[in-house]
Design a protein around this motif. Structure first.
Motif, PDB file in Angstrom:
ATOM      1  N   ASP A 425      41.721  28.119  38.246  1.00 16.54           N
ATOM      2  CA  ASP A 425      42.587  26.951  38.393  1.00 16.54           C
ATOM      3  C   ASP A 425      44.061  27.338  38.351  1.00 16.54           C
ATOM      4  OD1 ASP A 425      43.269  24.185  38.503  1.00 16.54           O
ATOM      5  OD2 ASP A 425      43.601  24.213  36.336  1.00 16.54           O
ATOM      6  N   ARG A 426      44.371  28.475  37.717  1.00 15.68           N
ATOM      7  CA  ARG A 426      45.778  28.859  37.579  1.00 15.68           C
ATOM      8  C   ARG A 426      46.161  30.113  38.378  1.00 15.68           C
ATOM      9  NH1 ARG A 426      49.344  29.947  31.999  1.00 15.68           N
ATOM     10  NH2 ARG A 426      51.126  30.900  33.093  1.00 15.68           N
ATOM     11  N   TYR A 427      45.265  31.090  38.455  1.00 13.30           N
ATOM     12  CA  TYR A 427      45.629  32.383  39.038  1.00 13.30           C
ATOM     13  C   TYR A 427      44.867  32.670  40.328  1.00 13.30           C
ATOM     14  CZ  TYR A 427      47.776  33.363  34.496  1.00 13.30           C
ATOM     15  OH  TYR A 427      48.546  33.301  33.365  1.00 13.30           O
ATOM     16  N   LYS A 428      45.482  33.501  41.170  1.00 14.44           N
ATOM     17  CA  LYS A 428      44.854  33.938  42.406  1.00 14.44           C
ATOM     18  C   LYS A 428      45.193  35.410  42.622  1.00 14.44           C
ATOM     19  CE  LYS A 428      45.236  31.208  45.934  1.00 14.44           C
ATOM     20  NZ  LYS A 428      45.868  30.473  47.066  1.00 14.44           N
ATOM     21  N   LEU A 429      44.172  36.254  42.588  1.00 11.73           N
ATOM     22  CA  LEU A 429      44.330  37.679  42.848  1.00 11.73           C
ATOM     23  C   LEU A 429      43.865  37.953  44.277  1.00 11.73           C
ATOM     24  CD1 LEU A 429      44.841  40.638  41.867  1.00 11.73           C
ATOM     25  CD2 LEU A 429      42.419  40.688  41.214  1.00 11.73           C
ATOM     26  N   VAL A 430      44.733  38.555  45.093  1.00 17.10           N
ATOM     27  CA  VAL A 430      44.414  38.846  46.487  1.00 17.10           C
ATOM     28  C   VAL A 430      44.424  40.357  46.684  1.00 17.10           C
ATOM     29  CG1 VAL A 430      45.020  38.494  48.904  1.00 17.10           C
ATOM     30  CG2 VAL A 430      45.503  36.696  47.228  1.00 17.10           C
ATOM     31  N   LEU A 431      43.301  40.891  47.132  1.00 15.56           N
ATOM     32  CA  LEU A 431      43.205  42.301  47.486  1.00 15.56           C
ATOM     33  C   LEU A 431      42.962  42.400  48.981  1.00 15.56           C
ATOM     34  CD1 LEU A 431      41.049  43.831  44.592  1.00 15.56           C
ATOM     35  CD2 LEU A 431      43.519  43.497  44.727  1.00 15.56           C
ATOM     36  N   SER A 432      43.662  43.329  49.610  1.00 14.67           N
ATOM     37  CA  SER A 432      43.615  43.432  51.062  1.00 14.67           C
ATOM     38  C   SER A 432      43.601  44.886  51.494  1.00 14.67           C
ATOM     39  CB  SER A 432      44.843  42.730  51.665  1.00 14.67           C
ATOM     40  OG  SER A 432      45.007  43.055  53.017  1.00 14.67           O
ATOM     41  N   MET A 433      42.954  45.141  52.620  1.00  6.61           N
ATOM     42  CA  MET A 433      42.937  46.489  53.190  1.00  6.61           C
ATOM     43  C   MET A 433      44.317  46.924  53.649  1.00  6.61           C
ATOM     44  SD  MET A 433      39.457  46.240  55.465  1.00  6.61           S
ATOM     45  CE  MET A 433      39.985  47.653  56.439  1.00  6.61           C
ATOM     46  N   SER A 434      45.191  45.981  53.954  1.00  9.04           N
ATOM     47  CA  SER A 434      46.472  46.313  54.579  1.00  9.04           C
ATOM     48  C   SER A 434      47.674  46.026  53.692  1.00  9.04           C
ATOM     49  CB  SER A 434      46.615  45.511  55.883  1.00  9.04           C
ATOM     50  OG  SER A 434      46.450  44.131  55.633  1.00  9.04           O
ATOM     51  N   GLU A 435      47.444  45.822  52.402  1.00  6.69           N
ATOM     52  CA  GLU A 435      48.538  45.376  51.539  1.00  6.69           C
ATOM     53  C   GLU A 435      48.239  45.769  50.096  1.00  6.69           C
ATOM     54  OE1 GLU A 435      51.878  44.232  50.629  1.00  6.69           O
ATOM     55  OE2 GLU A 435      51.474  43.267  52.555  1.00  6.69           O
TER      56      GLU A 435
END
Length: 495
Positions: A425-435
């Motif tokens: 509800d509060r946090y968003k972790l984004v993992l990406s191949m290009s970043e």
């Protein structure tokens, strides 16, 4: 490893994370009807019930007076539950819809990318209900039967027995009902179906025409349990709508969202349609978008009136949702396909008299993959196969003593996703191949402008979310995560 084995392992993983199995609500009425109204590419901020859950600077991103009122849709939320952190499991049409109907993640369904067909042996919630004696039907966009366009009444019905008015794909604006069946009313100079509005009116404009088909079905099956899915192709572009909605907001002062010009960094995963550059702000597109939303709401009002007239309101579970969002110029972009809130967060409103208390608000993170098991649990039905999604009925029905894990995992389209987002509800972790990894603190940075991954106070949060993604990936087939994403996860866990 076979598909069935992968699905079973995924189900076991989901069960371990969700806690002990949930027993369906006592006294669930087997004859409750189900009506699902699903829009396409719908920004949640255009609904009054969602604006009321937000601070003003988030509720009125296009200006204090730049709003469309949605009293009919809002009334569903007032009589039931509004989910404030509900996400498209993959924010693109086909994979999100695949997760919604099956309770499985997109790569488990075959429909992991737009225009990829759903595996034929999959059992949807509609098929479960059809086998239980429900009259089932569908009108509108389907987008789960391959590239066919419009492709009326696909041969594979997936439980929707009456699919005469289901078309596979396209964002048509004008329909006709002929002796030979439905057809697209607008035509180009060569006689081929077109997206033009042409002379569409309250009988032939797509939203009106499809809503009429839903009301016809409800009247025809008022004396038996039914499950009907109304899938409206708006407010997805092209941003056109019939009169009077085309000019209803023409004089409204609309400004670009704050994030339109304030994004100092453009993560590679923010690209939409392969493009990572900002678009030119065009307020006229928003006035027409608002018009499409208002036309939808007016038709929802007519459908609700039909249920009331037939004395079916208290016997019907009513759902209003979408397949994914629309950035609507947030972060200088349009459309969907990335994990930003306006792209991935979608409306989910459910009214179920006698099951869900009025005015319920669910803030825990959920995804479209959680819908099918939740609906079947509310109905007291067993799933036909192991589902990866979680049964969220305890959150909706306010059952006490239930533990809930406030995490949803969403992913890009494709059999080997290029990005993942782990969301609370509060946090968003984004993992990406290009970043590099990104962490958004949605409480302190609701516009998603800052990468908070390096802040000491977030270290435990990052580890927890990275652990969840690692566990999720381990439940998938080999190669689901490439070496770079695995390396990012391990690096975050070592810090």
């Amino acid at each position: 490893m076979t598909d069935r084995t992968r699905i079973l392992l995924l189900s076991i993983w989901a069960g371990l994370l969700a806690g002990p199995p949930v027993v369906p609500s006592a006294g669930a009425d087997e004859r409750r009807n189900v009506l699902i109204i699903q829009t396409d590419e719908h920004n949640f901020r255009t609904l009054g019930c969602y604006r009321r859950t937000l601070p003003d600077e988030q509720a009125f991103v296009w200006g204090k007076d730049a709003v469309v009122e949605t009293p009919a849709i809002d009334s569903i939320a007032q009589r039931g539950a509004i989910c404030t952190s509900f996400y498209a499991t993959s924010p693109v049409c086909t994979p999100s819809r695949a997760a919604f109907f099956t309770g499985l993640y997109p790569h488990q369904t075959g429909a992991h990318t737009n225009n990829q067909p759903l595996h034929s042996d999959i059992v949807t919630f509609a098929e479960v209900l059809r086998r239980e004696g429900y009259a089932t039907g569908y009108a509108g966009k389907w987008h789960l039967d391959g590239p066919g366009k419009p492709q009326w009444a696909p041969e594979r019905r997936f439980g929707f027995a009456d699919n005469r008015f289901m078309f596979n794909r396209g964002h048509w604006k004008n329909f006709q009902l002929t002796d030979a069946g439905p057809r697209v009313g607008a035509r180009d100079k060569n006689g081929a179906p077109s997206y033009g509005v042409a002379d569409a009116d309250e009988q032939t404009f797509a939203t009106d025409w499809l809503a009429d088909r839903a009301m016809d079905f409800i009247r025809e099956h008022a004396d038996q349990p039914f499950c009907y899915h109304l899938s409206l192709p708006d407010p997805h572009g092209p941003n056109t709508v019939r009169a009077p909605y085309d000019t209803m907001y023409a004089d409204m002062a609309i400004r670009p969202p704050m994030s339109f010009s304030m994004s100092k960094e453009n993560p590679a995963w923010a690209a939409v349609g392969g493009k990572n550059s900002a678009v030119k702000f065009n307020p006229a597109l928003m006035t027409l978008y608002f018009g499409m939303v208002r036309c939808i709401d007016d038709n929802v009002g007519q459908i609700l009136d039909t249920l009331a007239e037939l004395k079916l309101t208290d016997k019907t579970i009513i759902v209003f949702t979408s397949d994914h969002g629309d950035l609507c110029f947030e972060h200088g972009r349009l459309n969907k396909g990335n994990p930003y809130e306006a792209s991935a967060k979608i409306p989910m409103i459910i009214a179920a008299p006698g099951l869900i208390p009025e005015g319920t608000r669910v803030d825990q993170a959920l995804g479209t993959v959680d819908f099918a098991p939740t609906l079947l649990s509310l109905l007291g039905k067993n799933t036909a196969h192991p589902m990866a999604g979680r049964d969220a009925s305890p959150l909706l029905t306010a059952r006490q003593g239930e533990q809930w894990d406030d995490v949803a995992i969403i992913q890009s389209s494709g059999s080997s996703p290029s990005w993942f987002a782990v969301i609370t509800d509060r946090y968003k972790l984004v993992l990406s191949m290009s970043e590099r990894p990104w962490l958004f603190d949605l409480e302190n940075d609701p516009d998603e402008l800052k990468n908070s991954i390096g802040l000491d106070q977030n270290r435990d949060v990052v580890r927890r979310l990275a652990t969840r993604l690692r566990d999720y990936a381990r439940s998938q087939e080999a190669g689901f995560l490439n070496a770079k994403l695995k390396g990012q996860i391990e690096s975050l866990l070592d810090k």
